[in-house]
Scaffold this motif. Sequence first.
Motif, PDB file in Angstrom:
ATOM      1  N   MET A 177      40.221  74.908  56.277  1.00 41.56           N
ATOM      2  CA  MET A 177      39.667  74.413  57.536  1.00 41.56           C
ATOM      3  C   MET A 177      38.592  75.357  58.034  1.00 41.56           C
ATOM      4  SD  MET A 177      39.805  71.829  59.554  1.00 41.56           S
ATOM      5  CE  MET A 177      39.379  71.322  61.229  1.00 41.56           C
ATOM      6  N   GLY A 178      38.655  76.613  57.607  1.00 46.62           N
ATOM      7  CA  GLY A 178      37.589  77.551  57.936  1.00 46.62           C
ATOM      8  C   GLY A 178      36.243  77.063  57.451  1.00 46.62           C
ATOM      9  N   ASN A 179      36.209  76.475  56.263  1.00 47.48           N
ATOM     10  CA  ASN A 179      34.956  75.950  55.726  1.00 47.48           C
ATOM     11  C   ASN A 179      34.417  74.816  56.573  1.00 47.48           C
ATOM     12  OD1 ASN A 179      36.584  77.309  53.654  1.00 47.48           O
ATOM     13  ND2 ASN A 179      34.931  76.784  52.262  1.00 47.48           N
ATOM     14  N   VAL A 180      35.325  73.976  57.085  1.00 51.34           N
ATOM     15  CA  VAL A 180      34.914  72.883  57.966  1.00 51.34           C
ATOM     16  C   VAL A 180      34.340  73.450  59.256  1.00 51.34           C
ATOM     17  CG1 VAL A 180      35.690  70.836  59.225  1.00 51.34           C
ATOM     18  CG2 VAL A 180      36.671  71.367  56.980  1.00 51.34           C
ATOM     19  N   SER A 181      34.963  74.508  59.774  1.00 55.30           N
ATOM     20  CA  SER A 181      34.568  75.064  61.068  1.00 55.30           C
ATOM     21  C   SER A 181      33.174  75.678  61.052  1.00 55.30           C
ATOM     22  CB  SER A 181      35.587  76.105  61.533  1.00 55.30           C
ATOM     23  OG  SER A 181      35.467  77.325  60.809  1.00 55.30           O
ATOM     24  N   HIS A 182      32.634  75.959  59.862  1.00 54.94           N
ATOM     25  CA  HIS A 182      31.267  76.448  59.758  1.00 54.94           C
ATOM     26  C   HIS A 182      30.267  75.308  59.613  1.00 54.94           C
ATOM     27  CE1 HIS A 182      31.753  80.886  59.502  1.00 54.94           C
ATOM     28  NE2 HIS A 182      32.985  80.546  59.152  1.00 54.94           N
ATOM     29  N   ARG A 183      30.774  74.072  59.554  1.00 58.04           N
ATOM     30  CA  ARG A 183      29.906  72.894  59.454  1.00 58.04           C
ATOM     31  C   ARG A 183      29.830  72.111  60.755  1.00 58.04           C
ATOM     32  NH1 ARG A 183      31.734  73.382  54.046  1.00 58.04           N
ATOM     33  NH2 ARG A 183      30.095  72.873  52.529  1.00 58.04           N
ATOM     34  N   VAL A 184      30.990  71.938  61.418  1.00 56.00           N
ATOM     35  CA  VAL A 184      31.054  71.189  62.667  1.00 56.00           C
ATOM     36  C   VAL A 184      31.994  71.918  63.623  1.00 56.00           C
ATOM     37  CG1 VAL A 184      30.604  68.960  61.549  1.00 56.00           C
ATOM     38  CG2 VAL A 184      32.961  69.715  61.879  1.00 56.00           C
ATOM     39  N   PRO A 185      31.847  71.723  64.926  1.00 52.38           N
ATOM     40  CA  PRO A 185      32.797  72.317  65.873  1.00 52.38           C
ATOM     41  C   PRO A 185      34.220  71.890  65.526  1.00 52.38           C
ATOM     42  CG  PRO A 185      30.893  71.427  67.032  1.00 52.38           C
ATOM     43  CD  PRO A 185      30.771  70.978  65.597  1.00 52.38           C
ATOM     44  N   SER A 186      35.137  72.854  65.434  1.00 52.78           N
ATOM     45  CA  SER A 186      36.473  72.581  64.900  1.00 52.78           C
ATOM     46  C   SER A 186      37.544  73.372  65.629  1.00 52.78           C
ATOM     47  CB  SER A 186      36.538  72.940  63.405  1.00 52.78           C
ATOM     48  OG  SER A 186      35.576  72.235  62.653  1.00 52.78           O
ATOM     49  N   ILE A 187      38.764  72.809  65.602  1.00 52.56           N
ATOM     50  CA  ILE A 187      39.936  73.540  66.081  1.00 52.56           C
ATOM     51  C   ILE A 187      41.072  73.395  65.078  1.00 52.56           C
ATOM     52  CG2 ILE A 187      39.417  73.485  68.539  1.00 52.56           C
ATOM     53  CD1 ILE A 187      41.361  71.072  68.755  1.00 52.56           C
ATOM     54  N   HIS A 188      41.938  74.389  65.083  1.00 59.18           N
ATOM     55  CA  HIS A 188      43.080  74.442  64.170  1.00 59.18           C
ATOM     56  C   HIS A 188      44.237  75.115  64.910  1.00 59.18           C
ATOM     57  CE1 HIS A 188      45.449  75.631  60.606  1.00 59.18           C
ATOM     58  NE2 HIS A 188      44.723  74.775  59.911  1.00 59.18           N
ATOM     59  N   PRO A 189      44.699  74.524  66.017  1.00 59.39           N
ATOM     60  CA  PRO A 189      45.805  75.129  66.766  1.00 59.39           C
ATOM     61  C   PRO A 189      47.117  75.048  66.009  1.00 59.39           C
ATOM     62  CG  PRO A 189      45.271  72.983  67.657  1.00 59.39           C
ATOM     63  CD  PRO A 189      44.232  73.276  66.623  1.00 59.39           C
ATOM     64  N   MET A 190      48.111  75.783  66.496  1.00 60.56           N
ATOM     65  CA  MET A 190      49.412  75.837  65.847  1.00 60.56           C
ATOM     66  C   MET A 190      50.494  75.468  66.858  1.00 60.56           C
ATOM     67  SD  MET A 190      48.954  79.263  63.508  1.00 60.56           S
ATOM     68  CE  MET A 190      49.867  78.625  62.111  1.00 60.56           C
ATOM     69  N   LEU A 191      51.499  74.715  66.388  1.00 67.15           N
ATOM     70  CA  LEU A 191      52.624  74.334  67.231  1.00 67.15           C
ATOM     71  C   LEU A 191      53.920  74.869  66.632  1.00 67.15           C
ATOM     72  CD1 LEU A 191      51.846  70.640  68.242  1.00 67.15           C
ATOM     73  CD2 LEU A 191      51.353  72.749  69.491  1.00 67.15           C
ATOM     74  N   ALA A 192      54.784  75.380  67.495  1.00 66.37           N
ATOM     75  CA  ALA A 192      56.046  75.958  67.049  1.00 66.37           C
ATOM     76  C   ALA A 192      56.994  74.875  66.557  1.00 66.37           C
ATOM     77  CB  ALA A 192      56.692  76.743  68.184  1.00 66.37           C
ATOM     78  N   VAL A 193      57.511  75.072  65.354  1.00 61.71           N
ATOM     79  CA  VAL A 193      58.526  74.176  64.799  1.00 61.71           C
ATOM     80  C   VAL A 193      59.772  74.957  64.405  1.00 61.71           C
ATOM     81  CG1 VAL A 193      56.692  72.685  63.909  1.00 61.71           C
ATOM     82  CG2 VAL A 193      57.782  74.311  62.375  1.00 61.71           C
ATOM     83  N   ALA A 194      59.734  76.272  64.571  1.00 64.28           N
ATOM     84  CA  ALA A 194      60.833  77.142  64.160  1.00 64.28           C
ATOM     85  C   ALA A 194      60.944  78.302  65.143  1.00 64.28           C
ATOM     86  CB  ALA A 194      60.593  77.668  62.745  1.00 64.28           C
TER      87      ALA A 194
END
Length: 427
Positions: free
Chosen positions: A320-337
């Motif tokens: 997803m880092g590669n995507v974030s250098h092409r278009v505005p991007s987010i990659h948040p994290m949600l707790a499952v454990a």
Amino acid sequence: MSLETLKKDAAAAIDSMKAELLALSHAIHGEPELALEEFKAAKRLSDAVASHDIPVQRESFGLKTAYVAEFGKDSGPTIAILSEYDALPGVGHACGHNIIATTGLGATLALAKLGARLPGRVRYLGTPAEERFGGKEIIAREGAFDGADAAMMIHPSNLNLTTMPCIAISEVEVTYIGRAAHASAMPYRGLNALDAVVTAYQSIAQLRQHIKQTERIHGIITEGGLAANIVPERASCRFYVRAFDIHELGELKQRVHHCFEAAALSTGTQAQIKWGSTDYLDLKTNWPMAESFERNAKMLGREFFPVKEIPAGFAGSTDMGNVSHRVPSIHPMLAVAPAGVIIHNAEFAKWAASDKGDAAVLDGAKALAMTALDLMSDRGLLDIAKADFDATADISKSALAKLYANHPSDHHGHAHPHGAAGGCGCM
């Protein structure tokens, strides 16, 4: 139609699909598939899209387990929503990609149910091979993100975070070729390929004392010989090399490459050094988008751990880092454990199919859908997101492809996505 009404209707649509989404999450979790082999998961997900009367193109962008669906108004912004669904060897969905898959699907289906009220376009992408081979980079080169105004996905974790701490990464596989001989009667006739691997491993272990706090080098021996009484004529290893960004990664790769070459020289063996064709870039979080996601997730009862309190060096990697250098991007994290359960561990895989994991599927889908609606409805927010992206750009789009040609030496191999070496992923 107000934005708040659209958000409420999207959230209600996700609740109405709860049984379908959770059954799909558990089905993917129960049959883990490795990178580029996610045939069952890709079929399940794309079948679900089609069952809701959304046209879907399978085997997209040159990958058999990728797919794409697009719908909405041509006049509005295009928001890419991503699913990934590959698993890890031995520990299955210990990275929780079954949750990533169904949050992206749930958000997409909910937005589709808004029909003509949807104030923009959705491009839903099934992106395989995150754990290895860099599936998002592969499809990006084939135009998957062309014309997209923003991209988003979530990732499971043991904390709620507005972004995933990520650094750049490269994978390398090295095979040493020596000469077999009887290990007792005539060892002097042999050239020990395993000695070369061990020498390289020890050299890299010594190098680790002299790298930055944000850098990592770690690997395994994948082949070490056939029998103890035969001098190994062939031995192999695989290493991941990580650094703060793509620029520092290039420098560290040179140093690691020299370790492999020195091991060959000292043992008289030949080294076949193959760097992956796809480096994973550092994640460039778009903070206006991330703040929108956080506001929406907080409305669902999620509380977020401060990113600034994460220890230095506590980071993974993602394509997803590669995507974030092409278009505005987010990659948040949600707790499952719980906080003490670490990712890429068999215990985490159990939580990915737990009630807590199921809650993340629903919350993640809702927060993604609501954030997409924010971007579609509020042109001011989208303009701020794009301005933030432009202001922090350190790699031009035209320069991205050139980065992958900057390998340490001319005598290594460039691996095809289906070959031995590729990118590597996640936490």
